[in-house]
Write a protein that holds these residues in place. Structure first.
Motif, PDB file in Angstrom:
ATOM      1  N   SER A 114      10.257   1.367 -10.281  1.00  0.00           N
ATOM      2  CA  SER A 114      10.366   0.686  -8.917  1.00  0.00           C
ATOM      3  C   SER A 114       9.418   1.753  -8.082  1.00  0.00           C
ATOM      4  CB  SER A 114      11.621   0.210  -8.368  1.00  0.00           C
ATOM      5  OG  SER A 114      12.542   1.275  -8.259  1.00  0.00           O
ATOM      6  N   VAL A 115       9.846   3.166  -8.040  1.00  0.00           N
ATOM      7  CA  VAL A 115       9.553   4.057  -7.313  1.00  0.00           C
ATOM      8  C   VAL A 115       7.765   4.210  -7.534  1.00  0.00           C
ATOM      9  CG1 VAL A 115       9.804   6.289  -8.286  1.00  0.00           C
ATOM     10  CG2 VAL A 115       9.858   6.175  -5.776  1.00  0.00           C
ATOM     11  N   ALA A 116       7.438   4.113  -8.781  1.00  0.00           N
ATOM     12  CA  ALA A 116       6.152   4.333  -9.239  1.00  0.00           C
ATOM     13  C   ALA A 116       5.292   3.104  -8.662  1.00  0.00           C
ATOM     14  CB  ALA A 116       6.047   4.270 -10.779  1.00  0.00           C
ATOM     15  N   ASP A 117       5.885   1.820  -8.870  1.00  0.00           N
ATOM     16  CA  ASP A 117       5.207   0.879  -7.955  1.00  0.00           C
ATOM     17  C   ASP A 117       4.946   1.071  -6.383  1.00  0.00           C
ATOM     18  OD1 ASP A 117       5.065  -0.698 -10.271  1.00  0.00           O
ATOM     19  OD2 ASP A 117       6.498  -1.779 -10.266  1.00  0.00           O
ATOM     20  N   LEU A 118       6.025   1.564  -5.899  1.00  0.00           N
ATOM     21  CA  LEU A 118       6.061   2.006  -4.504  1.00  0.00           C
ATOM     22  C   LEU A 118       4.956   3.016  -4.074  1.00  0.00           C
ATOM     23  CD1 LEU A 118       7.063   1.960  -1.588  1.00  0.00           C
ATOM     24  CD2 LEU A 118       8.705   3.755  -2.257  1.00  0.00           C
ATOM     25  N   LYS A 119       4.577   4.121  -5.169  1.00  0.00           N
ATOM     26  CA  LYS A 119       3.728   5.012  -4.747  1.00  0.00           C
ATOM     27  C   LYS A 119       2.601   4.380  -4.845  1.00  0.00           C
ATOM     28  CE  LYS A 119       6.385   9.144  -6.273  1.00  0.00           C
ATOM     29  NZ  LYS A 119       6.274  10.330  -7.322  1.00  0.00           N
ATOM     30  N   ALA A 120       2.277   3.644  -5.993  1.00  0.00           N
ATOM     31  CA  ALA A 120       0.912   3.151  -6.297  1.00  0.00           C
ATOM     32  C   ALA A 120       0.498   2.335  -4.903  1.00  0.00           C
ATOM     33  CB  ALA A 120       1.000   2.336  -7.461  1.00  0.00           C
ATOM     34  N   TRP A 121       1.553   1.428  -4.438  1.00  0.00           N
ATOM     35  CA  TRP A 121       1.149   0.716  -3.391  1.00  0.00           C
ATOM     36  C   TRP A 121       0.967   1.250  -2.054  1.00  0.00           C
ATOM     37  CZ3 TRP A 121       3.926  -0.076   1.129  1.00  0.00           C
ATOM     38  CH2 TRP A 121       3.424  -1.325   2.002  1.00  0.00           C
ATOM     39  N   LEU A 122       1.503   2.344  -1.887  1.00  0.00           N
ATOM     40  CA  LEU A 122       1.445   3.205  -0.578  1.00  0.00           C
ATOM     41  C   LEU A 122      -0.065   3.923  -0.696  1.00  0.00           C
ATOM     42  CD1 LEU A 122       4.828   5.035  -0.484  1.00  0.00           C
ATOM     43  CD2 LEU A 122       3.985   3.593   1.383  1.00  0.00           C
ATOM     44  N   LYS A 123      -0.682   4.325  -1.777  1.00  0.00           N
ATOM     45  CA  LYS A 123      -1.849   4.948  -2.078  1.00  0.00           C
ATOM     46  C   LYS A 123      -2.938   3.717  -1.895  1.00  0.00           C
ATOM     47  CE  LYS A 123      -0.242   8.747  -4.751  1.00  0.00           C
ATOM     48  NZ  LYS A 123      -0.603   9.581  -6.011  1.00  0.00           N
ATOM     49  N   ALA A 124      -2.657   2.959  -2.335  1.00  0.00           N
ATOM     50  CA  ALA A 124      -3.607   1.880  -2.331  1.00  0.00           C
ATOM     51  C   ALA A 124      -3.789   1.075  -0.763  1.00  0.00           C
ATOM     52  CB  ALA A 124      -3.440   0.865  -3.160  1.00  0.00           C
ATOM     53  N   LYS A 125      -2.542   0.916  -0.348  1.00  0.00           N
ATOM     54  CA  LYS A 125      -2.510  -0.047   0.935  1.00  0.00           C
ATOM     55  C   LYS A 125      -2.352   0.674   2.152  1.00  0.00           C
ATOM     56  CE  LYS A 125      -3.095  -3.950  -1.475  1.00  0.00           C
ATOM     57  NZ  LYS A 125      -4.162  -4.897  -1.302  1.00  0.00           N
ATOM     58  N   VAL A 126      -1.929   1.898   2.277  1.00  0.00           N
ATOM     59  CA  VAL A 126      -1.274   2.481   3.684  1.00  0.00           C
ATOM     60  C   VAL A 126      -1.647   3.724   3.621  1.00  0.00           C
ATOM     61  CG1 VAL A 126       0.816   3.057   4.987  1.00  0.00           C
ATOM     62  CG2 VAL A 126       1.152   1.109   3.145  1.00  0.00           C
ATOM     63  N   TYR A 127      -1.811   4.690   2.801  1.00  0.00           N
ATOM     64  CA  TYR A 127      -2.068   6.101   2.966  1.00  0.00           C
ATOM     65  C   TYR A 127      -3.063   6.516   1.776  1.00  0.00           C
ATOM     66  CZ  TYR A 127       2.191   5.756   5.684  1.00  0.00           C
ATOM     67  OH  TYR A 127       3.325   5.555   6.704  1.00  0.00           O
ATOM     68  N   PRO A 128      -4.158   5.926   2.025  1.00  0.00           N
ATOM     69  CA  PRO A 128      -4.970   6.165   0.670  1.00  0.00           C
ATOM     70  C   PRO A 128      -5.666   7.574   0.838  1.00  0.00           C
ATOM     71  CG  PRO A 128      -6.163   4.747   2.461  1.00  0.00           C
ATOM     72  CD  PRO A 128      -4.927   4.882   2.955  1.00  0.00           C
ATOM     73  N   VAL A 129      -5.624   8.314   1.792  1.00  0.00           N
ATOM     74  CA  VAL A 129      -6.405   9.457   1.886  1.00  0.00           C
ATOM     75  C   VAL A 129      -5.231  10.709   2.161  1.00  0.00           C
ATOM     76  CG1 VAL A 129      -8.054  11.133   3.284  1.00  0.00           C
ATOM     77  CG2 VAL A 129      -8.448   8.370   2.851  1.00  0.00           C
ATOM     78  N   ALA A 130      -4.182  10.241   2.921  1.00  0.00           N
ATOM     79  CA  ALA A 130      -3.243  11.269   3.072  1.00  0.00           C
ATOM     80  C   ALA A 130      -2.300  11.832   2.123  1.00  0.00           C
ATOM     81  CB  ALA A 130      -1.979  10.453   4.279  1.00  0.00           C
ATOM     82  N   VAL A 131      -2.485  11.026   0.858  1.00  0.00           N
ATOM     83  CA  VAL A 131      -1.784  11.761  -0.266  1.00  0.00           C
ATOM     84  C   VAL A 131      -2.633  12.022  -1.220  1.00  0.00           C
ATOM     85  CG1 VAL A 131       0.051  11.050  -1.940  1.00  0.00           C
ATOM     86  CG2 VAL A 131       0.315  10.238   0.248  1.00  0.00           C
ATOM     87  N   PRO A 132      -2.420  13.513  -1.786  1.00  0.00           N
ATOM     88  CA  PRO A 132      -3.110  13.874  -2.860  1.00  0.00           C
ATOM     89  C   PRO A 132      -3.307  13.153  -4.147  1.00  0.00           C
ATOM     90  CG  PRO A 132      -1.846  15.702  -2.151  1.00  0.00           C
ATOM     91  CD  PRO A 132      -1.523  14.493  -1.344  1.00  0.00           C
ATOM     92  N   SER A 133      -4.282  12.691  -4.603  1.00  0.00           N
ATOM     93  CA  SER A 133      -4.519  11.798  -5.688  1.00  0.00           C
ATOM     94  C   SER A 133      -3.867  12.214  -6.884  1.00  0.00           C
ATOM     95  CB  SER A 133      -6.342  11.758  -5.836  1.00  0.00           C
ATOM     96  OG  SER A 133      -6.694  12.804  -6.266  1.00  0.00           O
ATOM     97  N   GLY A 134      -3.619  13.234  -7.197  1.00  0.00           N
ATOM     98  CA  GLY A 134      -2.930  13.294  -8.474  1.00  0.00           C
ATOM     99  C   GLY A 134      -1.296  13.400  -8.626  1.00  0.00           C
ATOM    100  N   SER A 135      -0.701  13.216  -7.206  1.00  0.00           N
ATOM    101  CA  SER A 135       0.500  13.565  -7.221  1.00  0.00           C
ATOM    102  C   SER A 135       1.257  12.312  -7.442  1.00  0.00           C
ATOM    103  CB  SER A 135       0.910  13.605  -5.782  1.00  0.00           C
ATOM    104  OG  SER A 135       0.458  12.706  -4.877  1.00  0.00           O
TER     105      SER A 135
END
Length: 326
Positions: free
Chosen positions: A305-326
């Motif tokens: 569930s947290v992996a899904d959350l992280k993927a969604w956050l990077k795609a929809k909310v913070y695409p630039v703010a979070v390093p791509s490899g984390s």
């Protein structure tokens, strides 16, 4: 006949006496906050004084320069429910969790007016006092209802919204845990207020978690102990009888922030069909259903569930703010 009548009276007297003794045996007193804080606090625990005699227990963890996530627990739960997610998210995000009044280690004066609308104000006050102007808000169960109501009442403050088995739609009955059925009745609430509810709490947790192995003695202890904090039982019972805002397709259509709806398909407390209704009503939302999960995916299947959350956050909310490899 007189002998029979006298025997019946004696039997009734014995039954009444046994019931009275059982009632006294089941009585449970409040547990002092100092005792609870020593057992259920941790080095990250902080406390904040708010208006109306509220002293909030919260944790502010993770990357201070990262995007901020605020997570709100469900009915009778506490911020501990989010610990699996916090451990995974704190490398990239600032994660704030809090105990609502009547829950966890948060204190409230006698007579505190319990209600989800007031809980939205608590979220607003805590985040402002911490200097957080915009954030993604997530909530589970009752906390999910607090979250979508907050999105409607404070639309300019949110960057994203996460609803995890969220409450809000009118109930259609369903397979509720026994304890919730009792709490819906005024007499049931009065009976439960001061007695040992451990068996009912255990049954409710098994209904929520599905896997009895997840319902450990430590988990049951935490729910039972924290409900016995001074004043908590009055607030918890008040939440069952007080007014509440009901979700409608018309009102939810006003939510414009990116929204993730996560639901366990085996949820016995809130049907997964309600998750589909949230996704249909909120424009542009993302729906993820978990076939093997129940009411608390963040605890039952934390990694997935947290992996899904992280993927969604990077795609929809913070695409630039979070390093791509984390």
């Amino acid at each position: 006949m007189k002998t029979l009548f006298r025997g019946v009276l004696i039997a009734l007297a014995v039954i009444i006496a046994l019931l009275a003794v059982s009632w006294l045996v089941l009585q449970r007193k409040d547990i002092p906050y100092a005792t609870l804080e020593a057992k259920y606090g941790n080095p990250a625990s902080r406390y904040m004084d708010l208006p109306d005699g509220v002293r909030v227990h919260y944790r502010d963890e993770g990357r201070r320069d990262g995007p901020t996530l605020v997570l709100v627990h469900g009915f009778s739960a506490s911020l501990h429910a989010w610990e699996p997610w916090v451990r995974s998210l704190s490398g990239d995000y600032r994660v704030i969790t809090l105990d609502l009044p009547g829950h966890g280690l948060t204190r409230a004066d006698a007579g505190y007016a319990a209600g989800r609308a007031g809980y939205g104000a608590v979220v607003d006050q805590v985040t402002r006092k911490l200097g957080v102007e915009r954030f993604t808000l997530g909530g589970n169960s009752m906390g999910g209802a607090v979250a979508w109501e907050y999105a409607l009442d404070y639309p300019d403050r949110l960057e994203g919204l996460v609803l995890v088995d969220a409450a809000g739609w009118p109930s259609s009955g369903g397979n509720q845990a026994v304890i919730f059925r009792i709490l819906q009745n005024p007499l049931g609430r009065a009976v439960l207020k001061n007695i040992d509810t451990r068996p009912l709490v255990r049954q409710g947790l098994v209904a929520g978690y599905l896997d009895p192995k997840l319902v450990t003695e430590a988990l049951v202890d935490r729910y039972v102990d924290l409900a016995r904090a001074p004043g908590h039982r009055d607030i918890l019972l008040g939440l069952q009888s007080g007014p509440r805002r009901v979700a409608t397709a018309e009102s939810l259509a006003a939510i414009k922030v990116p929204t993730l709806v996560m639901f366990g398909e085996q949820d016995k407390l809130i049907p997964a069909a309600h998750g589909k209704r949230f996704a249909e009503a909120i424009p542009g939302s993302t729906l993820i259903l978990y076939p093997e999960a129940g009411h608390a995916p963040m605890e039952q299947i934390p990694d997935r569930s947290v992996a899904d959350l992280k993927a969604w956050l990077k795609a929809k909310v913070y695409p630039v703010a979070v390093p791509s490899g984390s």
